[in-house]
Write a protein that holds these residues in place. Structure first.
Motif, PDB file in Angstrom:
ATOM      1  N   TYR A  37       0.833  -1.202   0.000  1.00 44.17           N
ATOM      2  CA  TYR A  37       0.000   0.000   0.000  1.00 44.17           C
ATOM      3  C   TYR A  37       0.868   1.253   0.000  1.00 44.17           C
ATOM      4  O   TYR A  37       1.928   1.307   0.635  1.00 44.17           O
ATOM      5  CB  TYR A  37      -0.919   0.015   1.216  1.00 44.17           C
ATOM      6  N   LYS A  38       0.399   2.280  -0.717  1.00 39.18           N
ATOM      7  CA  LYS A  38       1.053   3.586  -0.768  1.00 39.18           C
ATOM      8  C   LYS A  38      -0.020   4.664  -0.823  1.00 39.18           C
ATOM      9  O   LYS A  38      -0.889   4.656  -1.706  1.00 39.18           O
ATOM     10  CB  LYS A  38       1.967   3.693  -2.002  1.00 39.18           C
ATOM     11  N   ILE A  39       0.023   5.577   0.158  1.00 34.26           N
ATOM     12  CA  ILE A  39      -0.946   6.673   0.219  1.00 34.26           C
ATOM     13  C   ILE A  39      -0.412   7.828  -0.622  1.00 34.26           C
ATOM     14  O   ILE A  39       0.711   8.301  -0.402  1.00 34.26           O
ATOM     15  CB  ILE A  39      -1.182   7.114   1.665  1.00 34.26           C
ATOM     16  N   LEU A  40      -1.208   8.291  -1.579  1.00 31.69           N
ATOM     17  CA  LEU A  40      -0.835   9.399  -2.450  1.00 31.69           C
ATOM     18  C   LEU A  40      -1.735  10.590  -2.165  1.00 31.69           C
ATOM     19  O   LEU A  40      -2.962  10.441  -2.023  1.00 31.69           O
ATOM     20  CB  LEU A  40      -0.950   9.013  -3.926  1.00 31.69           C
ATOM     21  N   ARG A  41      -1.106  11.764  -2.076  1.00 33.69           N
ATOM     22  CA  ARG A  41      -1.893  12.981  -1.871  1.00 33.69           C
ATOM     23  C   ARG A  41      -2.544  13.409  -3.178  1.00 33.69           C
ATOM     24  O   ARG A  41      -1.949  13.340  -4.263  1.00 33.69           O
ATOM     25  CB  ARG A  41      -0.985  14.088  -1.350  1.00 33.69           C
ATOM     26  N   LYS A  42      -3.802  13.844  -3.038  1.00 36.94           N
ATOM     27  CA  LYS A  42      -4.556  14.279  -4.214  1.00 36.94           C
ATOM     28  C   LYS A  42      -3.909  15.506  -4.843  1.00 36.94           C
ATOM     29  O   LYS A  42      -3.858  15.636  -6.073  1.00 36.94           O
ATOM     30  CB  LYS A  42      -5.994  14.567  -3.798  1.00 36.94           C
ATOM     31  N   GLU A  43      -3.338  16.394  -4.007  1.00 29.68           N
ATOM     32  CA  GLU A  43      -2.699  17.596  -4.541  1.00 29.68           C
ATOM     33  C   GLU A  43      -1.482  17.239  -5.400  1.00 29.68           C
ATOM     34  O   GLU A  43      -1.231  17.858  -6.439  1.00 29.68           O
ATOM     35  CB  GLU A  43      -2.276  18.512  -3.391  1.00 29.68           C
ATOM     36  N   ASP A  44      -0.699  16.210  -4.961  1.00 28.20           N
ATOM     37  CA  ASP A  44       0.480  15.817  -5.732  1.00 28.20           C
ATOM     38  C   ASP A  44       0.098  15.253  -7.091  1.00 28.20           C
ATOM     39  O   ASP A  44       0.770  15.523  -8.104  1.00 28.20           O
ATOM     40  CB  ASP A  44       1.297  14.793  -4.954  1.00 28.20           C
ATOM     41  N   ILE A  45      -0.998  14.463  -7.132  1.00 28.32           N
ATOM     42  CA  ILE A  45      -1.424  13.883  -8.410  1.00 28.32           C
ATOM     43  C   ILE A  45      -1.910  14.982  -9.349  1.00 28.32           C
ATOM     44  O   ILE A  45      -1.592  15.003 -10.553  1.00 28.32           O
ATOM     45  CB  ILE A  45      -2.508  12.820  -8.171  1.00 28.32           C
ATOM     46  N   VAL A  46      -2.684  15.928  -8.811  1.00 23.16           N
ATOM     47  CA  VAL A  46      -3.178  17.031  -9.643  1.00 23.16           C
ATOM     48  C   VAL A  46      -2.017  17.886 -10.146  1.00 23.16           C
ATOM     49  O   VAL A  46      -1.986  18.311 -11.310  1.00 23.16           O
ATOM     50  CB  VAL A  46      -4.181  17.880  -8.837  1.00 23.16           C
ATOM     51  N   GLN A  47      -1.020  18.128  -9.276  1.00 17.68           N
ATOM     52  CA  GLN A  47       0.143  18.902  -9.700  1.00 17.68           C
ATOM     53  C   GLN A  47       0.929  18.178 -10.794  1.00 17.68           C
ATOM     54  O   GLN A  47       1.428  18.800 -11.745  1.00 17.68           O
ATOM     55  CB  GLN A  47       1.055  19.166  -8.488  1.00 17.68           C
ATOM     56  N   ASP A  48       1.064  16.845 -10.674  1.00 19.12           N
ATOM     57  CA  ASP A  48       1.764  16.067 -11.695  1.00 19.12           C
ATOM     58  C   ASP A  48       1.023  16.135 -13.036  1.00 19.12           C
ATOM     59  O   ASP A  48       1.645  16.274 -14.095  1.00 19.12           O
ATOM     60  CB  ASP A  48       1.898  14.621 -11.224  1.00 19.12           C
ATOM     61  N   MET A  49      -0.294  16.053 -12.995  1.00 18.91           N
ATOM     62  CA  MET A  49      -1.056  16.139 -14.246  1.00 18.91           C
ATOM     63  C   MET A  49      -0.970  17.541 -14.836  1.00 18.91           C
ATOM     64  O   MET A  49      -1.004  17.720 -16.057  1.00 18.91           O
ATOM     65  CB  MET A  49      -2.518  15.742 -13.983  1.00 18.91           C
ATOM     66  N   ARG A  50      -0.876  18.547 -14.003  1.00 19.91           N
ATOM     67  CA  ARG A  50      -0.770  19.917 -14.514  1.00 19.91           C
ATOM     68  C   ARG A  50       0.605  20.171 -15.137  1.00 19.91           C
ATOM     69  O   ARG A  50       0.717  20.865 -16.156  1.00 19.91           O
ATOM     70  CB  ARG A  50      -1.013  20.903 -13.384  1.00 19.91           C
ATOM     71  N   MET A  51       1.685  19.636 -14.510  1.00 18.47           N
ATOM     72  CA  MET A  51       3.033  19.882 -14.997  1.00 18.47           C
ATOM     73  C   MET A  51       3.362  19.017 -16.215  1.00 18.47           C
ATOM     74  O   MET A  51       3.966  19.493 -17.177  1.00 18.47           O
ATOM     75  CB  MET A  51       4.039  19.618 -13.889  1.00 18.47           C
ATOM     76  N   ARG A  52       3.018  17.754 -16.182  1.00 16.61           N
ATOM     77  CA  ARG A  52       3.406  16.826 -17.238  1.00 16.61           C
ATOM     78  C   ARG A  52       2.338  16.611 -18.296  1.00 16.61           C
ATOM     79  O   ARG A  52       2.594  15.949 -19.316  1.00 16.61           O
ATOM     80  CB  ARG A  52       3.816  15.492 -16.619  1.00 16.61           C
ATOM     81  N   ALA A  53       1.098  17.112 -18.029  1.00 13.97           N
ATOM     82  CA  ALA A  53       0.001  17.060 -19.006  1.00 13.97           C
ATOM     83  C   ALA A  53      -0.255  15.619 -19.453  1.00 13.97           C
ATOM     84  O   ALA A  53      -0.400  14.721 -18.613  1.00 13.97           O
ATOM     85  CB  ALA A  53       0.291  17.974 -20.192  1.00 13.97           C
ATOM     86  N   ALA A  54      -0.245  15.381 -20.754  1.00  9.08           N
ATOM     87  CA  ALA A  54      -0.574  14.051 -21.274  1.00  9.08           C
ATOM     88  C   ALA A  54       0.503  13.025 -20.990  1.00  9.08           C
ATOM     89  O   ALA A  54       0.259  11.825 -21.072  1.00  9.08           O
ATOM     90  CB  ALA A  54      -0.831  14.136 -22.782  1.00  9.08           C
ATOM     91  N   VAL A  55       1.724  13.481 -20.652  1.00 12.45           N
ATOM     92  CA  VAL A  55       2.795  12.539 -20.342  1.00 12.45           C
ATOM     93  C   VAL A  55       2.568  11.861 -18.997  1.00 12.45           C
ATOM     94  O   VAL A  55       3.078  10.782 -18.730  1.00 12.45           O
ATOM     95  CB  VAL A  55       4.150  13.284 -20.374  1.00 12.45           C
ATOM     96  N   SER A  56       1.781  12.484 -18.118  1.00 15.38           N
ATOM     97  CA  SER A  56       1.550  11.929 -16.783  1.00 15.38           C
ATOM     98  C   SER A  56       0.801  10.607 -16.888  1.00 15.38           C
ATOM     99  O   SER A  56      -0.113  10.442 -17.718  1.00 15.38           O
ATOM    100  CB  SER A  56       0.755  12.930 -15.939  1.00 15.38           C
ATOM    101  N   ASP A  57       1.191   9.652 -16.057  1.00 11.67           N
ATOM    102  CA  ASP A  57       0.528   8.342 -16.036  1.00 11.67           C
ATOM    103  C   ASP A  57      -0.870   8.415 -15.441  1.00 11.67           C
ATOM    104  O   ASP A  57      -1.654   7.463 -15.561  1.00 11.67           O
ATOM    105  CB  ASP A  57       1.387   7.346 -15.245  1.00 11.67           C
ATOM    106  N   PHE A  58      -1.219   9.498 -14.735  1.00 14.93           N
ATOM    107  CA  PHE A  58      -2.544   9.643 -14.116  1.00 14.93           C
ATOM    108  C   PHE A  58      -3.512  10.428 -15.005  1.00 14.93           C
ATOM    109  O   PHE A  58      -4.634  10.735 -14.579  1.00 14.93           O
ATOM    110  CB  PHE A  58      -2.416  10.364 -12.766  1.00 14.93           C
ATOM    111  N   SER A  59      -3.076  10.800 -16.208  1.00 17.65           N
ATOM    112  CA  SER A  59      -3.960  11.567 -17.088  1.00 17.65           C
ATOM    113  C   SER A  59      -5.226  10.781 -17.483  1.00 17.65           C
ATOM    114  O   SER A  59      -6.299  11.376 -17.632  1.00 17.65           O
ATOM    115  CB  SER A  59      -3.193  12.012 -18.334  1.00 17.65           C
TER     116      SER A  59
END
Length: 868
Positions: A37-59
């Motif tokens: 298990y790994k707890i991920l912050r929602k803010e970090d995922i949103v920031q990753d999608m904003r910075m990396r756009a379509a390259v992000s694995d969470f897009s």
């Protein structure tokens, strides 16, 4: 879009290594099969999608992440790829609680029926227990130190009139009063290094708290038991065993053997390790396990070596047991100028010593001035070249005295000291005076160096150098050229053959009437008569500085393809081969008087000869340059190109630049308080550099039989022996040889069982040391191990250079970022009235919101409602 075959509240994901590194969920490192298990912050995922756009694995799950009600999401590592990917993301809060809530195992059947992600072991939290006194606090109180009486107080005072009073000192005899002097012992006082034998310490025993884990998968708890009491016979069983006939018969049968074993234990130690004792037999002085250099013989002369120092030493290449040393005056420049008349009456000499006569030198070479460097010719050992202090180059021919030197040679190839008993008979046969050999030729002072020649070397017979510095083929196959260097900022190449102009003049003289030859009272051979006082250098290579004006002043040089100075190799240690080599050289001895310089048009240039050389300067620099001359397109003059590299490593003048006899691209340099090892072609710096020693390093030399061993001489008379396979941060051993500075070191291989090391000091004494077995016998694959070690050091140096460039780039970027922030417009600070106005507005908004909430809760009556 969701994958098929998985619950609706999870979504399989495939995360790249960059994403795993960014969120700290690396497979089998941050998350494992036991802890997936790994707890991920929602803010970090949103920031990753904003910075990396379509390259992000969470897009692909962007909208699901934005609609998630909580601030933290659960990421689960699917090690067995149950749902088709390495990870899956929990999409609902209920599924997150279900995953994280511990499940009480109900048995093996229930555990096997559930999904792997739902099987969790019941973990019982330890409960605190009340502390029960067992008397330990009383023991601690007894061991504690308490004051049995009030502490003493002392007060020290002084009469006020003594403050600031003058102090008067007087002399007295220290022997008249007891303890009137203080003895400074040179050894350590054992009274201040007492060993504590016993110590009282009070401790309190408590159970150790420890958390541990294993790789074993624990599915359900099991009841285990451990036996902690020994099994013993009862009293009846013991009596029956002691009174049994079997025990009595056994004791009677083994009693005799038991008595013999006890007697053997009294006579000898049965636990003595014979193999270990066999290796300890060689631990004495002079044995195989003895690593120290043993004093073998020493040479000094009360007449020729008095008030002089040894500047250079060389073993005779073919005559075993003969060594030549150059002695120079121990005078400063001013003293040398003031005593120039005295120096003219006492000419400088090169002494030839033999092991059969350690008292008197066998031969003397007369020099026009003090010689700092000389070398035997590899093609003909009877030819010797030397460089003088006044910049002249000298040539000797000792062919008429070879028989005398060979007469001092020991026979049979045995130990050199075997014929020392025949010393008295030899002294009876020798002449009253030691023969003196005058030099055959000397270069003109106006054409030579303008400073003392500090290094001189023979070019090998495989090639020769043209006037442009281009390597050409050597048709004679013998050494005909010499290279010298001096602190006058130039390196010179010399040719010992007669020039073509002299050959034409000689042909014209044959047509004339033969004249009566001049008398030669000194018996000087006419080998190099054509060079005397007319000898000029073939090439003059200067060393201009790279960045500034001026030139480098070289002291020592090293050429890549010059193998002439490695004549002390392993092949030279066998007497039979050496005798055969002497016979071959005597048959094909070159006649240098008949050699003439060939035209460069008749010779073929060689492309495989390296024209680069290393030069160590008197400022501690190491210069890498090309000796080939270039032609100016405008004036047509020849000039030397600037060196390609320059290194500042040593904190003093470089006194040694020598290549390894096993690796032609490995160079040892010694200077100041350090030494360094370089690899040709690696221009990032030295691959090995020693730390600064307490004493100055004066000379260094490689071992001729072990690739990993080198010798470093110090100014305090010590020799540091470095074994790079044993340790590289400090010398393997340090041994004192003399009480003054060591000036030269030169090893020599007598035979496979005897290696010698010649060491000279500042007082003019030559020490011959015997190298022990550990320093002369290489280990298995030692050369291959050293080659791999040098390659690893090169890789380390390249990696260090890349890291330094990366750090410099990061520093430059950070400075640019700071400069950009400084250039941004500064936002003006708010006034006090604006701050109070904003605070009042926020307070009014708070009051209005409070009123609305109270009305909705019914705690505040509605004033707008009218009763009917």
């Amino acid at each position: 879009m969701q994958a098929t075959g998985h619950p609706n509240d999870i979504l399989p994901l495939t995360l790249t290594s960059a994403t795993q590194e960014l969120f700290g969920c690396r497979c089998d490192e941050d998350v494992t099969g036991d802890n997936p298990y790994k707890i991920l912050r929602k803010e970090d995922i949103v920031q990753d999608m904003r910075m990396r756009a379509a390259v992000s694995d969470f897009s692909p799950v962007k909208q699901l992440v934005l609609d998630y009600p909580e601030d933290e999401l659960l990421l689960v590592y699917d090690r067995d790829f149950i749902y088709g990917s390495s990870f899956y993301l929990v999409l609902t809060a209920d599924a997150k609680d279900r995953h994280l809530k511990p499940v009480v195992a109900l048995g093996v059947e229930v555990a096997l029926e559930r999904e792997p992600s739902e099987v969790f072991a019941a973990q019982k939290t330890s409960e605190p227990q009340p502390w029960i006194s067992l008397g330990s606090e009383q023991e601690i109180e007894e061991e504690s130190v308490t004051d049995s009486r009030p502490r003493l107080k002392y007060r020290i005072s002084r009469v006020r009139r003594e403050f600031g009073a003058p102090i008067f000192f007087s002399d007295r005899n220290a022997m008249e009063t007891k303890d009137g002097f203080l003895e400074c012992t040179p050894y350590q006082d054992k009274n201040f290094s007492l060993k504590q034998m016993e110590r009282h310490t009070g401790v309190q025993t408590i159970p150790n708290l420890k958390s541990s884990s294993t790789q074993t998968q624990w599915t359900y708890p099991r009841s285990m038991c451990t036996q902690y009491e020994p099994r013993e016979f009862s009293k009846e069983e013991k009596e029956n065993c002691l009174q049994s006939e079997n025990l009595k018969n056994f004791v009677n049968s083994v009693a005799s053997r038991f008595e013999i074993a006890i007697q053997q234990n009294e006579i000898m130690d049965v636990f003595f390790d014979d193999w270990k004792a066999l290796s300890e037999e060689d631990s004495g002085y002079g044995r195989k396990a003895d690593p120290h250099l043993k004093e073998y013989q020493s040479f000094t002369d009360l007449h020729f070596s008095k008030d002089k120092t040894i500047s250079n030493i060389n073993w005779h290449p073919t005559i075993n047991g003969v060594i030549a040393v150059a002695v120079t005056e121990r005078l400063s420049f001013e003293d040398r100028i003031n005593g120039s008349t005295k120096l003219l009456l006492n000419p400088s000499l090169i002494l030839f010593w033999s092991f059969s006569d350690p008292i008197n030198p066998q031969l003397l070479l007369e020099c026009p001035d003090d010689v700092f460097s000389f070398e035997f010719c590899p093609s003909d050992p009877n030819i010797i070249v030397g460089g003088c202090m006044n910049g002249q180059v000298v040539l000797w021919d000792i062919s008429t005295h070879v028989e005398q030197l060979q007469g001092t040679r020991t026979s049979g190839g045995k130990n050199i000291a075997a014929n020392t008993n025949a010393l008295q008979g030899f002294e009876d046969k020798r002449e009253n005076e030691t023969p003196v050999v005058r030099y055959c030729a000397v270069s003109g002072i106006e054409n030579g160096h303008k400073a003392p020649i500090t290094d001189i070397q023979w070019l090998p017979g495989t090639f020769e150098v043209s006037r442009m510095g281009v390597p050409m083929e050597n048709r004679n196959g013998i050494c005909v050229q010499i290279v010298t260097c001096a602190p006058d900022c130039c390196v010179m190449f010399w040719d010992i053959r007669a020039p073509r102009v002299l050959q034409t003049m000689a042909d014209q003289r044959k047509q004339k009437v033969e004249e009566k030859p001049l008398e030669n009272p000194h018996g000087v051979p006419n080998t190099f008569k054509h060079l005397d006082l007319t000898w000029k250098p073939l090439i003059r290579v200067s060393l201009p500085k790279i960045d500034t004006s001026g030139e480098y002043s070289p002291l020592k040089i090293s050429l890549r393809d010059n193998t002439c100075d490695n004549h002390t190799g392993s092949n030279a240690g066998i007497d039979a081969d050496r005798a055969h080599l002497n016979a071959e050289r005597s048959e094909v001895a070159p006649e240098y008087a008949l050699l003439r310089v060939l035209s460069a048009k008749q010779l073929k240039p060689l492309e495989d000869i390296c024209t680069q050389l290393y030069a160590g300067t008197e400022d501690g620099e190491l210069v890498y340059t090309d000796w080939k001359l270039e032609k100016d397109n405008d004036s047509g003059r020849l000039f030397s190109a600037k060196p390609s590299h320059r290194f500042i490593i040593h904190d003093g003048q470089v006194n040694t630049v020598r290549r390894s006899p096993f690796f032609k691209d490995i160079i040892l340099t010694v200077g100041g308080w350090t030494f360094a090892i370089w690899k040709e072609g690696v221009m990032n710096g030295p691959i090995i550099q020693s730390s600064c020693s307490q004493k100055k390093c004066t000379v260094g030399y490689w071992s001729q039989s072990r690739p990993a061993v080198l010798f470093i001489g110090k100014e305090d008379g010590n020799i540091d022996v470095w074994d790079l396979l044993e340790k590289t941060h400090e010398p393997s051993q340090t041994q004192n040889i003399t009480a003054t500075q060591i000036t030269c070191i030169k090893p020599w291989i007598v035979s496979s069982k005897q290696h010698l090391l010649a060491v000279s000091d500042y007082l003019g004494t030559l020490h011959i040391l015997e190298i022990p077995w550990t320093l002369r016998s290489p280990s298995s694959n030692e050369k291959l191990s050293m080659s791999k070690y040098f390659e690893k050091e090169v890789d380390r140096l390249v990696y260090f250079e890349k890291r330094r460039e990366m750090r410099a780039k990061e520093k430059k970027d950070s400075e640019a970022e700071e400069l950009r922030k400084k250039m941004e417009p500064i936002i003006p600070e708010k006034q006090v009235e604006q701050i109070l106005e904003e605070a009042m507005k926020e307070y009014e908004d708070y009051l209005s919101l409070e009123t609305v909430i109270l009305k909705e809760m019914g705690l505040l009556p509605d004033t707008n409602k009218v009763d009917i």
